[in-house]
Write a protein that holds these residues in place. Structure first.
Motif, short mmCIF file in Angstrom:
data_model
loop_
_atom_site.label_atom_id
_atom_site.label_comp_id
_atom_site.label_asym_id
_atom_site.label_seq_id
_atom_site.Cartn_x
_atom_site.Cartn_y
_atom_site.Cartn_z
N ILE A 425 0.98 -1.21 -0.08
CA ILE A 425 0.13 0.10 0.06
C ILE A 425 0.95 1.19 0.13
CG2 ILE A 425 -2.02 -1.06 0.92
CD1 ILE A 425 -1.13 0.03 3.72
N GLY A 426 2.07 0.99 -0.61
CA GLY A 426 2.98 2.26 -0.64
C GLY A 426 3.96 2.38 0.71
N PRO A 427 4.69 3.46 0.71
CA PRO A 427 5.41 3.46 1.82
C PRO A 427 4.43 4.42 2.97
CG PRO A 427 5.79 5.17 0.22
CD PRO A 427 5.08 4.23 -0.31
N GLN A 428 4.94 4.37 4.17
CA GLN A 428 4.06 5.37 5.17
C GLN A 428 4.77 6.34 5.37
OE1 GLN A 428 4.56 3.70 9.33
NE2 GLN A 428 6.61 2.45 8.81
N PHE A 429 3.97 7.21 5.85
CA PHE A 429 4.46 8.84 5.72
C PHE A 429 5.15 9.13 7.30
CE2 PHE A 429 2.68 9.03 2.09
CZ PHE A 429 3.20 10.17 1.28
N LEU A 430 6.12 9.57 7.25
CA LEU A 430 6.90 9.75 8.63
C LEU A 430 7.06 11.14 8.79
CD1 LEU A 430 9.40 6.74 8.30
CD2 LEU A 430 7.36 6.71 9.42
N ASP A 431 7.04 11.36 10.07
CA ASP A 431 7.73 12.96 10.40
C ASP A 431 8.87 13.09 10.04
OD1 ASP A 431 5.52 12.81 13.45
OD2 ASP A 431 5.16 13.62 11.35
N VAL A 432 9.40 14.26 9.29
CA VAL A 432 10.69 14.59 8.93
C VAL A 432 11.35 15.37 10.08
CG1 VAL A 432 12.01 15.94 7.49
CG2 VAL A 432 9.96 14.74 6.62
N PRO A 433 12.34 14.79 10.79
CA PRO A 433 13.01 15.56 11.83
C PRO A 433 13.73 16.90 11.53
CG PRO A 433 13.93 13.29 11.44
CD PRO A 433 13.17 13.62 10.19
N ALA A 434 13.48 17.65 12.60
CA ALA A 434 14.04 19.20 12.30
C ALA A 434 15.39 19.28 12.22
CB ALA A 434 13.28 20.21 13.27
N VAL A 435 16.03 19.30 11.19
CA VAL A 435 17.62 19.32 11.07
C VAL A 435 18.37 20.66 10.68
CG1 VAL A 435 17.53 16.84 10.81
CG2 VAL A 435 17.51 18.20 8.73
N ILE A 436 17.36 21.64 10.09
CA ILE A 436 17.86 23.15 9.90
C ILE A 436 18.80 23.49 10.96
CG2 ILE A 436 17.33 25.15 8.97
CD1 ILE A 436 15.13 23.79 7.24
N GLY A 437 19.94 23.99 10.60
CA GLY A 437 20.71 24.57 11.65
C GLY A 437 21.67 23.61 12.35
N LEU A 438 21.61 22.23 11.91
CA LEU A 438 22.65 21.30 12.54
C LEU A 438 23.62 21.20 11.51
CD1 LEU A 438 19.99 18.50 13.81
CD2 LEU A 438 21.07 20.34 15.11
N PRO A 439 24.82 20.68 12.14
CA PRO A 439 25.84 20.18 11.11
C PRO A 439 25.42 19.13 10.30
CG PRO A 439 26.63 20.38 13.51
CD PRO A 439 25.13 20.50 13.44
N GLU A 440 26.12 19.06 8.97
CA GLU A 440 25.70 18.29 7.93
C GLU A 440 25.78 16.78 8.49
OE1 GLU A 440 28.16 18.26 4.56
OE2 GLU A 440 27.01 16.62 3.56
N ALA A 441 26.77 16.26 9.16
CA ALA A 441 26.86 15.03 9.71
C ALA A 441 25.92 14.45 10.81
CB ALA A 441 28.27 14.65 10.47
N ASP A 442 25.14 15.56 11.40
CA ASP A 442 24.15 15.10 12.55
C ASP A 442 22.84 15.11 11.66
OD1 ASP A 442 25.59 17.35 15.17
OD2 ASP A 442 26.08 15.19 14.45
N ALA A 443 22.68 16.00 10.66
CA ALA A 443 21.23 16.21 9.83
C ALA A 443 21.44 14.66 9.17
CB ALA A 443 21.38 17.04 8.80
N ARG A 444 22.26 14.33 8.47
CA ARG A 444 22.38 13.12 7.77
C ARG A 444 22.15 11.77 8.83
NH1 ARG A 444 24.35 12.62 2.93
NH2 ARG A 444 25.14 14.40 1.97
N ALA A 445 22.52 11.83 9.84
CA ALA A 445 22.27 10.59 10.94
C ALA A 445 20.81 10.53 11.33
CB ALA A 445 23.16 10.93 12.13
N GLN A 446 20.26 11.57 11.39
CA GLN A 446 18.75 11.68 11.87
C GLN A 446 17.90 11.45 10.66
OE1 GLN A 446 17.24 14.86 14.20
NE2 GLN A 446 19.18 15.42 15.29
N LEU A 447 18.10 11.94 9.54
CA LEU A 447 17.44 11.86 8.35
C LEU A 447 17.76 10.14 7.85
CD1 LEU A 447 17.65 15.05 6.78
CD2 LEU A 447 15.62 14.26 7.88
#
Length: 627
Positions: A425-447
């Motif tokens: 039935i397709g992918p489930q929709f998930l909340d996108v973590p708020a990563v704006i303003g974080l270092p790139e490595a931290d944002a990648r780890a969360q997303l």
């Protein structure tokens, strides 16, 4: 309209469709960072109060409905002379597109679509709203499997038996007889249009055709819609009954509203969906407990034949008789032993067949991923399994296709056992973590825990965000990602490269090296005079793009220094008029003590500033005659 910002909030991205009253665009709601569909009334209708009122009516009608099978309306407004309506964006196709591709649908597909449309329409009728423009173009089939009813542009309150006024509205092929003859519509008019749509889904064509719209309207008013099975005998009689009930010319003989028709459809559904076939385990006869073979004159021989044996009878009690009876008992004991051996051999053979090649044997579960459910069911049944359908989310397999089985493909299971077949039935929709303003490595780890993040981030210069921190997260279309997003969906990061290096006031070589070292391209404007900036020093650095990314261009303007000109010698036998002409051509202002009418006759003898001095262009030069 592409690229326009509507009402300071909706950024128009592309056009989706164009209709008689309005054009629908894909836009981004910059406030909520989500994609929406924005319907904008055609400019030539903006001054027509009737159309504008109808446009506003659509927003109000649809906004009153909150149902999974009705397109949501978010906003409505006016931007300058442009009326607009903001709706839920559903990527996918319309029912009309589906019919163009497949001509007609199976009864099961027709029932699925009809169930969803009736559910949404029932909510509208319960809210007192008549759609009045039901047609395949207004049934939306989303990519994620949702089916929604849209375009309430002709909707009216149902309580007043609303008439059309001066003209019939809606599409002529789906107009009810009462709307054609009297211009009056209620909930039963929607039922009639839905009956025509059902006929078209089942047969691939509309019941009435003609060269002119009035011919079709006449047939609606005077003829009865034929049963779909007259065009295709394989159509179930239950669907014939439903179409004929919905398209009866007398409105009082139709379902009172969509809820009544939906209830009837759901009563029919078990008869319209055939049960799964059962695979026989083999031609096996079982004798129930209590069944008896003949008790006398019977024994078992090889090959399954039956033979008659003599039963014990009285014999004379002499030696010969005793010997005869003993021999007979031994013979009968041998027969029973033979029978026992044959039975045990049969049991062993049957057991071996059952667990080796029969229903009890092990078989490998075939791979059915990405097949359609019907095809996958057939594959599993041919392998000897029973099939049970189920649904689950899958981020990779498209909706409607098989995403896997339990047991998994390649595993062994007993023939005749049940394999659960999962339909995506397709992918489930998930909340996108708020990563704006974080270092790139931290944002990648969360997303990266839930989504697929592009390996390379896009760099963007920013004077406000420190280098290495995330400026934005973009979806697969390159727009700002909404608050929810499909599992494993593709995302990309925009990371700050820090500010564009400032180079004003630097020597041109240093400025170029600094900009190119930051990944920017450099081009030069024409050099300019500047009284305050030395020669070959940068006056201005102009950005040719905003925002600036590596690879973009900065245009430098370099100083030629002050605008100085050498004063020529004009007192070497020239008249004052000749001296004036020479000096003014060089950009100087000229004054003289010689009257103008005598300048052509008097020779200049004194000049100030003196010849050879360098002064700014425009400086005043005095040329006098000194006796």
């Amino acid at each position: 309209m592409i690229g326009r910002l509507v009402d300071g909030r909706y950024q128009v991205r592309s056009r989706i469709a164009r209709g008689g009253m309005a054009t629908v665009y894909l836009a981004t709601d910059l406030r909520l960072e989500r994609r929406v569909a924005i319907k904008i009334m055609h400019g030539h209708l903006a001054d027509d109060n009737t159309f504008k009122t109808r446009f506003v009516q659509e927003a109000r009608s649809a906004a009153r409905l909150a149902h999974p099978n009705v397109v949501n309306v978010f906003d409505q407004g006016q931007d300058a002379d442009m009326a607009y309506l903001v709706m839920e964006y559903l990527p996918g196709i319309t029912l009309r597109d589906l019919l163009k591709d497949y001509t007609r649908l199976t009864p099961e597909q027709t029932v699925d679509i009809l169930d969803a449309v009736l559910s949404g329409l029932a909510a509208a009728h319960k809210a007192g709203i008549v759609h009045r423009d039901l047609k395949p173009e207004n049934v939306l089939l989303a990519d994620d499997g949702r089916i929604k009813l849209g375009d309430f542009g002709l909707a009216r309150a149902a309580s007043a038996n609303t008439a059309t006024g001066q003209a019939l509205l809606g599409t002529i092929a789906y107009l009810s007889p009462e709307l054609v003859t009297r211009g009056v519509a209620d909930a039963r008019s929607d039922i009639y249009a839905l009956g025509i749509m059902t006929y078209e889904m089942l047969t691939g064509e509309q019941p009435y055709v003609g060269e002119a719209p009035m011919q079709i309207a006449y047939q609606h008013a005077n003829d009865s819609v034929p049963a779909p099975s007259t065009r295709d005998p394989s159509i179930p009689p239950e669907l014939d009954e439903l179409v004929l009930w919905a398209t009866t010319r007398d409105p009082d003989q139709r379902p009172a509203d969509a809820r009544a028709m939906l209830e009837r459809l759901r009563e029919m559904e078990p008869h319209l969906r055939p049960s799964q076939p059962v695979v026989a385990a083999g031609d096996t006869m079982v004798i129930a407990a209590g069944d008896h073979l003949p008790t006398a004159e019977t024994r078992v021989l090889g090959g399954g034949a039956l033979a008659v044996a003599e039963t014990d009878v009285a014999e004379p009690d002499d030696d010969a008789a005793v010997l005869t009876r003993t021999t007979d008992r031994r013979r009968r004991r041998g027969y029973w032993l033979l029978a026992l051996v044959l039975v045990l051999a049969g049991l062993a053979g049957g057991t071996g067949w059952y667990f080796g090649a029969g229903p009890g044997s092990l078989a490998v579960v075939p791979d059915t991923v990405n097949l359609m459910p019907d095809s996958a069911t057939q594959v599993l049944q041919e392998a000897g399994f029973e099939v049970e359908l189920a649904e689950r989310n899958d981020p990779v397999v498209p909706p409607g296709q098989v995403s896997g089985t339990d047991p998994e493909a390649g595993a062994e299971a007993r023939r005749g056992s049940t394999v659960q077949l999962f339909v995506s039935i397709g992918p489930q929709f998930l909340d996108v973590p708020a990563v704006i303003g974080l270092p790139e490595a931290d944002a990648r780890a969360q997303l990266g825990e839930f989504f697929t993040v592009a390996d390379e981030a896009a760099l963007q210069f920013s004077g406000e965000v420190e280098a290495g921190l995330v400026i934005a997260v973009l979806d697969a279309d390159g727009t700002a990602v909404p608050t929810t997003y499909p599992e494993r969906g593709a995302l990309s990061l925009v990371v700050s490269a820090g500010p564009v290096p400032p180079v004003e006031g630097l020597a041109v070589g240093d400025a170029q090296a600094r900009l190119e070292g930051a990944g920017l391209r450099v081009e030069f404007a024409d050099p300019a005079f500047d009284d305050n900036v030395p020669v070959d020093v940068v006056i201005t650095a102009d950005w040719l793009d905003d925002p600036m990314n590596p690879g973009d261009t900065v245009r430098l303007t370099v100083s030629k220094g002050p605008d100085l000109v050498e004063v020529p010698n004009v007192v070497t036998g020239q008249t004052v008029a000749q001296a004036r002409t020479q000096l003014e051509e060089l950009g100087f202002a000229v004054t003289s003590n010689v009257p103008q009418f005598l300048e052509g006759a008097v020779v200049a003898s004194v000049q100030s500033p003196a010849a050879g001095e360098r002064v700014k262009r425009g400086t005043e030069i005095t040329v006098n005659f000194q006796p």
